[in-house]
Design an enzyme around this catalytic site. Sequence first.
Site, short mmCIF file in Angstrom:
data_model
loop_
_atom_site.label_atom_id
_atom_site.label_comp_id
_atom_site.label_asym_id
_atom_site.label_seq_id
_atom_site.Cartn_x
_atom_site.Cartn_y
_atom_site.Cartn_z
N GLN A 194 0.84 -1.24 -0.05
CA GLN A 194 -0.01 0.16 0.05
C GLN A 194 0.80 1.30 0.11
O GLN A 194 1.84 1.39 0.76
CB GLN A 194 -0.94 0.15 1.21
N TYR A 223 -7.08 -12.01 -2.63
CA TYR A 223 -6.00 -10.94 -2.91
C TYR A 223 -5.38 -10.49 -1.82
O TYR A 223 -5.41 -9.15 -1.44
CB TYR A 223 -6.61 -9.83 -3.48
N ASN A 228 -1.48 -7.39 4.56
CA ASN A 228 -1.61 -6.23 5.14
C ASN A 228 -3.25 -6.06 5.83
O ASN A 228 -3.08 -5.58 7.28
CB ASN A 228 -1.97 -5.40 3.96
N GLU A 244 -3.86 -15.82 -2.46
CA GLU A 244 -3.12 -14.62 -3.45
C GLU A 244 -2.24 -15.48 -4.54
O GLU A 244 -1.83 -16.65 -4.18
CB GLU A 244 -2.05 -13.86 -2.64
N ASP A 304 -10.37 -7.48 -2.00
CA ASP A 304 -9.68 -6.41 -2.43
C ASP A 304 -9.12 -6.48 -3.83
O ASP A 304 -7.73 -6.63 -4.10
CB ASP A 304 -8.50 -5.99 -1.48
N CYS A 329 -10.47 -0.36 -5.36
CA CYS A 329 -9.34 0.69 -5.94
C CYS A 329 -10.23 1.44 -7.25
O CYS A 329 -9.49 2.01 -7.99
CB CYS A 329 -8.19 0.10 -6.29
N GLU A 363 -10.04 5.26 -3.31
CA GLU A 363 -10.21 3.79 -2.79
C GLU A 363 -11.48 3.93 -1.90
O GLU A 363 -11.77 5.14 -1.19
CB GLU A 363 -8.96 3.53 -1.97
#
Length: 371
Positions: A194, A223, A228, A244, A304, A329, A363
């Site tokens: 990020q 994802y 995070n 992922e 995400d 996003c 976002e």
Amino acid sequence: MNCKHFGSCGSCGLYEIGYTEQLKQKEERVSELLAPFYSGTLEVFDSPTDHYRARAEFRIWHEGDRCDYAMGNIEKKGAITIEECPKVIEPIEKRMWKLLEKINASTEVLKHRLFAVEFLATTADECLITMLYHRKLDEVWRAEAGALEKALDCKIMGRSRKQKVVLSDEFVTEKLEIDGRTFTYVEYESGFTQPNPAVNVKMIEWAIKQAKTVGHGDFLESYCGLGNFTLPLSQYFDKVLATEISKRSIYAALENCALNEIENITFARLASEEMTEALNGVREFSRLKEIDLKSYHFSTVLVDPPRAGLDEATIALISTIEHIIYISCNPETLARDLETLCQTHEVVEAAIYDQFPHTTHVESGVFLRKK
């Protein structure tokens, strides 16, 4: 943020209006897109207006014997050289200009066919500098870059076609205070991170607030990147399955899990579509042979996705789960996906996070509960 290159540098497209107005316009845009699905108040998380970006890339412009940093111009026709960039966090700013001085003061070893420099930094003052070349790097380069690493108190890597030279490490270690606890993240040069640490913390804490309202069951994440969201949210669920596709990100996620002494997360290298196939029993994966998928009882899922949003199969899968945290996003594809998700769920909370001040990018996130 004041910058002498506003209006010519294409990195910051919003420069004629103040930050308050920028944020208001973003809020209005997302509110309008979400209006068919959400009538509540949109929570707005602002950003520092300068020194907010922890990752940055600059072209190198050669003019005679001199090198300068360059960015694409605002008209997307060519580039301009820059003399300042106040959007980068201070650990980058204090090194990037010293780096340029050292490059220009050196022999041809450091500057010859250098075409770009990338910076990855942390709030704890670690900085990894990657120098990109159109030539093979040799031991002479390694020696000069090593001296530069010591002079700048940083980590330096060199990259050229089919070559990667790591002088010390290819990662930095970030420590973030999130919801009363310190989390440690190893962030690799080639992995996704990020870009705005201050807003990232706000975004994670917003997701935690939603997770606390659930208070039961297992957690699914697609994802997940380097963990995070995964690591902080894992505290509020029994078991976690996080997927992922990037090998590097999975490697970092496993490392971060160990660093934070978290034991209830299982990471699997799967694309979103593969995750859906595995959980629906459509296809078996050797990568999952040690994981008992039937033992999970998911109460909550976090997605995400990239700008393209979710595929139809993933939407169908998460529509069966009671709670959905959707971080986006791209508010346009979020609104598109909500047309389907809101057939089974309702949006109970929504927010925007200004990761990229002085640009039109925004976002957003929604929390959905099954009807």
